[in-house]
Structure formats: C-alpha cells, structure tokens
Design a protein around this motif. Sequence first.
Motif, PDB file in Angstrom:
ATOM      1  N   GLU A 186     -51.641 -62.132  13.527  1.00 13.47           N
ATOM      2  CA  GLU A 186     -52.045 -61.145  14.233  1.00 13.47           C
ATOM      3  C   GLU A 186     -51.397 -61.115  15.502  1.00 13.47           C
ATOM      4  N   HIS A 187     -50.889 -62.281  16.014  1.00 10.91           N
ATOM      5  CA  HIS A 187     -50.136 -62.414  17.106  1.00 10.91           C
ATOM      6  C   HIS A 187     -48.845 -61.751  16.967  1.00 10.91           C
ATOM      7  N   TYR A 188     -48.147 -61.813  15.943  1.00  7.11           N
ATOM      8  CA  TYR A 188     -46.776 -61.487  15.729  1.00  7.11           C
ATOM      9  C   TYR A 188     -46.939 -60.072  15.577  1.00  7.11           C
ATOM     10  N   LYS A 189     -48.048 -59.289  14.727  1.00  6.51           N
ATOM     11  CA  LYS A 189     -48.211 -57.958  14.634  1.00  6.51           C
ATOM     12  C   LYS A 189     -48.344 -57.552  16.050  1.00  6.51           C
ATOM     13  N   ARG A 190     -49.131 -57.923  16.910  1.00  7.72           N
ATOM     14  CA  ARG A 190     -49.155 -57.292  18.192  1.00  7.72           C
ATOM     15  C   ARG A 190     -47.966 -57.207  18.851  1.00  7.72           C
ATOM     16  N   MET A 191     -47.071 -58.313  18.729  1.00  3.13           N
ATOM     17  CA  MET A 191     -45.774 -58.279  19.353  1.00  3.13           C
ATOM     18  C   MET A 191     -44.706 -57.110  18.704  1.00  3.13           C
ATOM     19  N   LEU A 192     -45.110 -56.886  17.674  1.00  2.00           N
ATOM     20  CA  LEU A 192     -44.114 -55.695  16.859  1.00  2.00           C
ATOM     21  C   LEU A 192     -44.900 -54.389  17.287  1.00  2.00           C
ATOM     22  N   ASN A 193     -46.047 -54.360  17.180  1.00  2.00           N
ATOM     23  CA  ASN A 193     -46.483 -52.992  17.460  1.00  2.00           C
ATOM     24  C   ASN A 193     -46.636 -52.476  18.656  1.00  2.00           C
ATOM     25  N   ILE A 194     -45.370 -52.417  19.120  1.00  2.00           N
ATOM     26  CA  ILE A 194     -45.203 -51.547  20.500  1.00  2.00           C
ATOM     27  C   ILE A 194     -45.662 -50.101  20.720  1.00  2.00           C
ATOM     28  N   PHE A 195     -46.416 -50.016  21.609  1.00  2.84           N
ATOM     29  CA  PHE A 195     -47.182 -48.589  21.620  1.00  2.84           C
ATOM     30  C   PHE A 195     -47.593 -47.947  20.374  1.00  2.84           C
ATOM     31  N   ASN A 196     -47.848 -48.591  19.227  1.00  2.78           N
ATOM     32  CA  ASN A 196     -48.590 -48.147  17.927  1.00  2.78           C
ATOM     33  C   ASN A 196     -47.578 -47.514  17.176  1.00  2.78           C
ATOM     34  N   LEU A 197     -46.212 -47.735  17.608  1.00  3.45           N
ATOM     35  CA  LEU A 197     -45.151 -47.122  17.040  1.00  3.45           C
ATOM     36  C   LEU A 197     -44.912 -47.542  15.433  1.00  3.45           C
ATOM     37  N   PHE A 198     -45.285 -48.743  15.086  1.00  8.05           N
ATOM     38  CA  PHE A 198     -45.007 -49.273  13.999  1.00  8.05           C
ATOM     39  C   PHE A 198     -46.077 -49.542  13.109  1.00  8.05           C
ATOM     40  N   SER A 199     -47.571 -49.098  13.649  1.00  4.06           N
ATOM     41  CA  SER A 199     -48.847 -49.535  13.136  1.00  4.06           C
ATOM     42  C   SER A 199     -48.847 -49.417  11.647  1.00  4.06           C
ATOM     43  N   LYS A 200     -48.604 -48.103  11.062  1.00  2.00           N
ATOM     44  CA  LYS A 200     -48.500 -47.889   9.402  1.00  2.00           C
ATOM     45  C   LYS A 200     -47.542 -48.524   8.625  1.00  2.00           C
ATOM     46  N   LYS A 201     -46.520 -49.127   9.371  1.00  2.00           N
ATOM     47  CA  LYS A 201     -45.610 -49.870   8.417  1.00  2.00           C
ATOM     48  C   LYS A 201     -45.924 -51.390   8.466  1.00  2.00           C
ATOM     49  N   ILE A 202     -46.913 -51.783   9.462  1.00  2.00           N
ATOM     50  CA  ILE A 202     -47.051 -53.274   9.438  1.00  2.00           C
ATOM     51  C   ILE A 202     -47.752 -53.820   8.495  1.00  2.00           C
ATOM     52  N   SER A 203     -47.731 -55.005   7.725  1.00  2.00           N
ATOM     53  CA  SER A 203     -48.738 -55.481   6.726  1.00  2.00           C
ATOM     54  C   SER A 203     -48.904 -57.126   7.102  1.00  2.00           C
ATOM     55  N   ILE A 204     -49.954 -57.437   7.137  1.00  2.00           N
ATOM     56  CA  ILE A 204     -50.078 -59.081   7.290  1.00  2.00           C
ATOM     57  C   ILE A 204     -50.149 -59.816   5.959  1.00  2.00           C
ATOM     58  N   ILE A 205     -49.239 -60.520   5.626  1.00  2.00           N
ATOM     59  CA  ILE A 205     -49.061 -61.188   4.215  1.00  2.00           C
ATOM     60  C   ILE A 205     -49.081 -62.629   4.588  1.00  2.00           C
ATOM     61  N   ARG A 206     -50.071 -63.658   4.362  1.00  2.00           N
ATOM     62  CA  ARG A 206     -50.060 -64.870   4.914  1.00  2.00           C
ATOM     63  C   ARG A 206     -49.042 -65.808   4.329  1.00  2.00           C
ATOM     64  N   ILE A 207     -48.741 -67.038   4.876  1.00  2.00           N
ATOM     65  CA  ILE A 207     -47.732 -67.891   4.403  1.00  2.00           C
ATOM     66  C   ILE A 207     -48.344 -68.805   3.210  1.00  2.00           C
ATOM     67  N   PRO A 208     -47.804 -68.742   2.137  1.00  2.00           N
ATOM     68  CA  PRO A 208     -48.674 -69.269   0.824  1.00  2.00           C
ATOM     69  C   PRO A 208     -47.843 -71.123   1.164  1.00  2.00           C
ATOM     70  N   PRO A 209     -48.608 -71.946   0.399  1.00  2.00           N
ATOM     71  CA  PRO A 209     -48.236 -73.454   0.667  1.00  2.00           C
ATOM     72  C   PRO A 209     -46.766 -73.680  -0.051  1.00  2.00           C
ATOM     73  N   SER A 210     -46.053 -74.456   0.774  1.00  2.00           N
ATOM     74  CA  SER A 210     -45.010 -75.164   0.139  1.00  2.00           C
ATOM     75  C   SER A 210     -45.005 -76.107  -0.727  1.00  2.00           C
ATOM     76  N   ILE A 211     -46.313 -76.775  -0.936  1.00  2.00           N
ATOM     77  CA  ILE A 211     -46.999 -77.849  -1.816  1.00  2.00           C
ATOM     78  C   ILE A 211     -47.756 -77.092  -2.805  1.00  2.00           C
TER      79      ILE A 211
END
Length: 362
Positions: A133-158
Amino acid sequence: NLSKKGIDVYVLTSLNEKVIREIKGYNVKILPLIKRWGFFGIYKIIKTIEMINPDAIFLQYTSYMYNYYGIPIWICFLAFILRIKNFKFNITFHEVAIRFDIKKPKYILIAVFQRIIAYLLCIFSKNIITSIEHYKRMLNIFNLFSKKISIIRIPPSILPIKLSENDVKEIKNKIASNEEFIISTFGQDVRAYHLLLPVIKIFNEQKLKIKLLFIGKLPSDWIEDFVEKAKKIGVSHLLYFTGYLNSEEVYKYLSISDLYISLDYVDKRGWGGTSIKRTSLSAAYAAGLPIIGIKGDMTDDFFKNLENIFLIEKLEVEEIVNAIKRIIIDKELYNRLKYFSKKTYEEELSWEIISEKYKSLI
C-alpha cells in the motif's frame, strides 16, 4: 507458472554469462539482449519486441536496476515508444522512489526526478502493479492512476519441498543439539540485528534455551564484528550462521525453525517496518513459521496482528523479549500463528495465485 497456464513467455534481460538461457520443460524463451541502457539498447529491445509481437509487456522496475544514480530516463523513452506502437505496456514497481529526507538534502533532487520518471511510466502503462500500500500511495498522485493500480504481493524466492523426518532431525541436531528453541532470520536488513544480542543474553541469563539461526550469506566483516560482540557478553555459542545455501537447503533450515523474526529497520519517524516486498519474508510464510515483525509506515493490512504475524510497536529489546516469551509460553497463540502463516502463503503468496493475478491482467 504463466507457461503452465498455456502462455508463451519471453524474458528480455541483460547480456550476462550468469543468465540461464533455457528452462527445460516450459515454453519460456530467455533472450539476453543488452549490455547497457542507452539509445542502441532501447533500439534493440524495440526491434526484438516487434519481432515477438506480444499480447502484453511487463517491465520489472526499480530505479537503481537501470541506472547507477537511480534516474533511468531511457526507460521513459522505451515506455513511450511501445505505447505509440500500440503495445500493451505494463509495469511492476518493486520500488518507486527514495524518500524526501531533509536530513539528506543532496538526495532531494534524485527523489524528485525518480517520482517524475515513475509518474511518466504510470501515464504510459496500461496496468500498474506494486506489492504494498505504501508504494500505491506514492503512485496514486491526486488519484490520477487509481483505476490502473493493482496490488500483487511478492511470492517467495524459496519454494516448499517435502522433507523426511530424518532430514529434519539431522539439521535440528546440528543446530540445536540441546533442543533449544530456534529463532531464524533470512535475507534481512542487518541494521537492527544488534538488538538480538541483548535479547539472547536476557534469555540465557534466565536459563531459557534459545538459538539464533542466521540463514544465507551475510557480509563477512559484519559477521566477525557481530560474533566479537557476542563473545564479550558470553552468547557467541548461541549463534549459528549457515553461509550461502542453495534454495532447497534454505527451505530445510527455515522448516526446522521454531520462530522467524523480521526486524526491518524503523526510524524515529516511523519510516520503514515489516512489509511483504521481501521474497525472504514470503519464504517464511511458505515454511509456515510463526513470525515476529515490527510496525512501520510500510506495514499494511496484509498483516493481521496475532494471526499471520506478531507485530511489535517499537524496535526495542524489551518489546522483542516480551514477544518471544509470549509466543513460547502461549501454545494456542503459537499454533494460531503457524496455521495462519501457512494459510496466508497458500491463499495469497503462492506462485499459482500470483501468476493467476498476472494472467487476469493480460
């Protein structure tokens, strides 16, 4: 995983001897293309993409990966050209930009340029993906990109592997021959590790048998300094360093751990904290471990306190000691943390789940 779902996958990457050229059994073609970013590198990438003619392009982005100073202007040209050529350009932000920090004025200009580049990339992208969410907030300036942003978590390297009882017993005896409670950590920022020494000292003085397991490669000079400090307070015998391990061996050491601790650094402003942007933390979930983390501004609602993590409020010795004690003593809490840790992996972090989310974007 995308290949398993019937998708033809091409990986465009740097020209390097270490790059694996073939993944046997999967329809994945790996194309090591360029030595450095610049006009000719961009030209080569565009020509290759035109030859492949893909349905979708996903750029894996962190600014310092593409430019030493963290200002990869060429990436904007690439994204712009791909969009005007009607390719479906998508971007995954693993990091967005450094913070504005008045204590470090020389980096403020870099922070500004990194944000400008990030916003331009968002304009040129069909889909924007990030992990927290922290990065989403950084990208979502003035809600310009809200509809384009998806949060997909980072899966394990192991990835999880099946272990026999003999495997588990052998490794456990090697680390904790006196049946100590094993607390492990893997692939973390070492800035807060110094707090673990007084923690272990307290448990040692109280005759509670605990062993600290450091999985994976750490800087040799840091290990020497850490061990030297441990010797001074009489706890060096309670430390175990595995050194570099391949992925299967890492999973073995994770799986025999009783508790995983994620001491991500948090400063006095609350900047930092435990987040799911680390593949190492995802690996702890894959191993079904109870996890201790620290609250910060990067800690989002992925974490459910006292369910899939035990979150401490402050990065202090007393907080860490109390958390460990509570988990050891309260068996119901311990089992609940284990159960939801594995459930979180299966429902939110497995490669099957993550690749399905990417497929839905395609």
